[in-house]
Design an enzyme around this catalytic site. Structure first.
Site, PDB file in Angstrom:
ATOM      1  N   SER A 283    -102.853  86.695 -11.089  1.00  0.00           N
ATOM      2  CA  SER A 283    -102.617  85.302 -10.691  1.00  0.00           C
ATOM      3  C   SER A 283    -103.693  84.383 -11.247  1.00  0.00           C
ATOM      4  CB  SER A 283    -102.536  85.176  -9.162  1.00  0.00           C
ATOM      5  OG  SER A 283    -103.741  85.565  -8.537  1.00  0.00           O
TER       6      SER A 283
ATOM      7  N   SER B  74    -103.392  85.192  -5.466  1.00  0.00           N
ATOM      8  CA  SER B  74    -103.713  86.271  -4.541  1.00  0.00           C
ATOM      9  C   SER B  74    -105.191  86.641  -4.550  1.00  0.00           C
ATOM     10  CB  SER B  74    -102.899  87.510  -4.908  1.00  0.00           C
ATOM     11  OG  SER B  74    -103.278  87.979  -6.197  1.00  0.00           O
TER      12      SER B  74
ATOM     13  N   CYS C 202     -99.445  95.471   2.031  1.00  0.00           N
ATOM     14  CA  CYS C 202    -100.496  94.465   2.244  1.00  0.00           C
ATOM     15  C   CYS C 202    -101.110  94.545   3.629  1.00  0.00           C
ATOM     16  CB  CYS C 202     -99.948  93.074   1.989  1.00  0.00           C
ATOM     17  SG  CYS C 202     -98.674  92.529   3.147  1.00  0.00           S
TER      18      CYS C 202
ATOM     19  N   CYS D  70     -90.858  90.676   1.708  1.00  0.00           N
ATOM     20  CA  CYS D  70     -91.899  89.640   1.724  1.00  0.00           C
ATOM     21  C   CYS D  70     -91.625  88.617   0.629  1.00  0.00           C
ATOM     22  CB  CYS D  70     -93.278  90.270   1.534  1.00  0.00           C
ATOM     23  SG  CYS D  70     -94.625  89.058   1.389  1.00  0.00           S
TER      24      CYS D  70
END
Length: 376
Positions: free
Chosen positions: A7, A2, A204, A94
């Site tokens: 991550s 991301s 987001c 999502c």
């Protein structure tokens, strides 16, 4: 990946192991749909950070545009719920529909795994022992279980509660044993470019620099209606749309001697009902009805689910809340009824309710009804 520290550390941890590793950056929102331009959009900065980390780790990376899938599978259903006054959680869907749905579908190799920076854990286990499997139990294959991570303050299993078992089986959560402070420390020790990057918060597609009301008003036209005092039936203000408030929120009604909080919504009358004080009895629900239920083990729900008493579990209906004891029962119409041991404040329809057996997440659904024992 991301572009965040979690991550990035995940990628570093995997790079030190014997994996044929590559990174994927998902572009889920097309800002050109709003402004006709990509100028100043946040995803470009995220993508740049992903590339910087991957260059440092010598792993290939690519951007995958899943904005169409996000629009049709996540945003449009959420928009329909907001329009009727419900409170959806797009991040959960999502994960199910895009990250562990459309993206996993692109993993054509059978031995391909999808690793993410979620704070979650996964174990493998056989279904519970029963009369039907007792003589062949050792031959029953193990199945993946979604479990809570070591860092309960950063626990993200609630956001993963809807993902299908087939996707969970192919998922890796390398951050499961680590605290967030340890992850940040590792990032600094390894001099990762994202080590000092702040956490991203909020939905987001709204981003961090915009008000939710300003964003959503681009898609849902204002629909003014009354704000009514539930205790006496008196109209005390006006709202611009049911989506502008959620249950338990301060209604910000001017001229009142006490703060008024949203207790109920009536879509048929386009009315918001408020009560004085944040602990008024009308804000508490003793039970909820949950629709569109998704068991992670779809064919093996708990055996007691259809008994009159149901089974004891823990439920969570918001991120970053402690799970609370409850009793879970499947009703004749297929919906799930959840009775709280203690009444819960500010439970809203449209929210996702997920249940656990200790630290094992069983699944989730969308709250369609809330039941309060208080009546005016």
């Amino acid at each position: 990946m991301s572009g965040g520290v979690d991550s990035s550390v995940t990628a570093k941890l995997l790079a030190e192991q014997d994996f044929d590793l590559s990174a994927i950056f998902m572009r889920n929102w097309d800002t050109r749909d709003e402004s006709g331009s990509d100028h100043g959009c946040e995803w470009k900065k995220d993508w740049e950070d992903v590339q910087r980390v991957c260059r440092m780790l010598s792993i290939p990376c690519e951007m995958v545009d899943l904005s169409r899938e996000y629009w049709t599978r996540v945003f449009e259903p959420a928009l329909a719920l907001w329009e009727t006054g419900d409170t959806p959680n797009p991040d959960i869907w999502c994960n199910r529909e895009v990250k562990f749905g459309a993206l996993v579908d692109r993993l054509t190799q059978k031995d391909a795994w999808l690793a993410t920076g979620h704070y979650a854990n996964k174990t493998w286990a056989r279904p519970p022992l029963s009369h039907s499997n007792i003589f062949a139990y050792d031959k029953i294959p193990t199945r993946p279980q979604l479990r809570r991570p070591a860092d309960r303050t950063k626990d993200q299993t609630y956001y993963l509660a809807a993902i299908p078992e087939t996707s969970l089986a192919r998922a890796l959560f390398p951050l499961a044993p680590y605290k967030k402070t340890e992850v940040r420390e590792m990032a600094h020790n390894w001099n990762l470019p994202t080590a000092s990057r702040e956490e991203s918060m909020g939905i987001c597609f709204v981003g961090e620099k915009r008000r939710f009301d300003d964003f959503i008003s681009q898609y849902i036209p204002p629909k003014p209606g009354p704000i009514i005092d539930l205790t006496n039936g008196r109209t005390i203000g006006r709202h611009q749309g049911l989506y502008t408030f959620t249950i338990g929120q301060n209604a910000r009604v001017k001229g009142m001697h006490q703060k008024m909080f949203i207790a109920r919504k009536d879509a048929s009358k386009n009315a918001l009902y408020v009560v004085p004080g944040s602990n008024h009895p009308a804000l508490y629900s003793s039970s909820i009805v949950v629709d569109k239920w998704k068991w992670i083990w779809e064919d093996a729900p708990p055996s007691e689910i259809d008994t009159p008493k149901g089974f004891l579990a823990q439920v969570q209906y918001r991120h970053r809340m402690l799970d609370v004891p409850c009793r879970v029962h499947r009703q004749d119409d297929g919906t799930i009824r959840i009775d709280f041991r203690d009444p819960q404040n500010s439970v809203a329809t449209g929210q996702v309710a997920a249940i656990w057996k200790r630290d094992w997440c069983l699944g989730c659904g969308i709250i369609s009804q809330t039941h309060s024992s208080w009546e005016p």
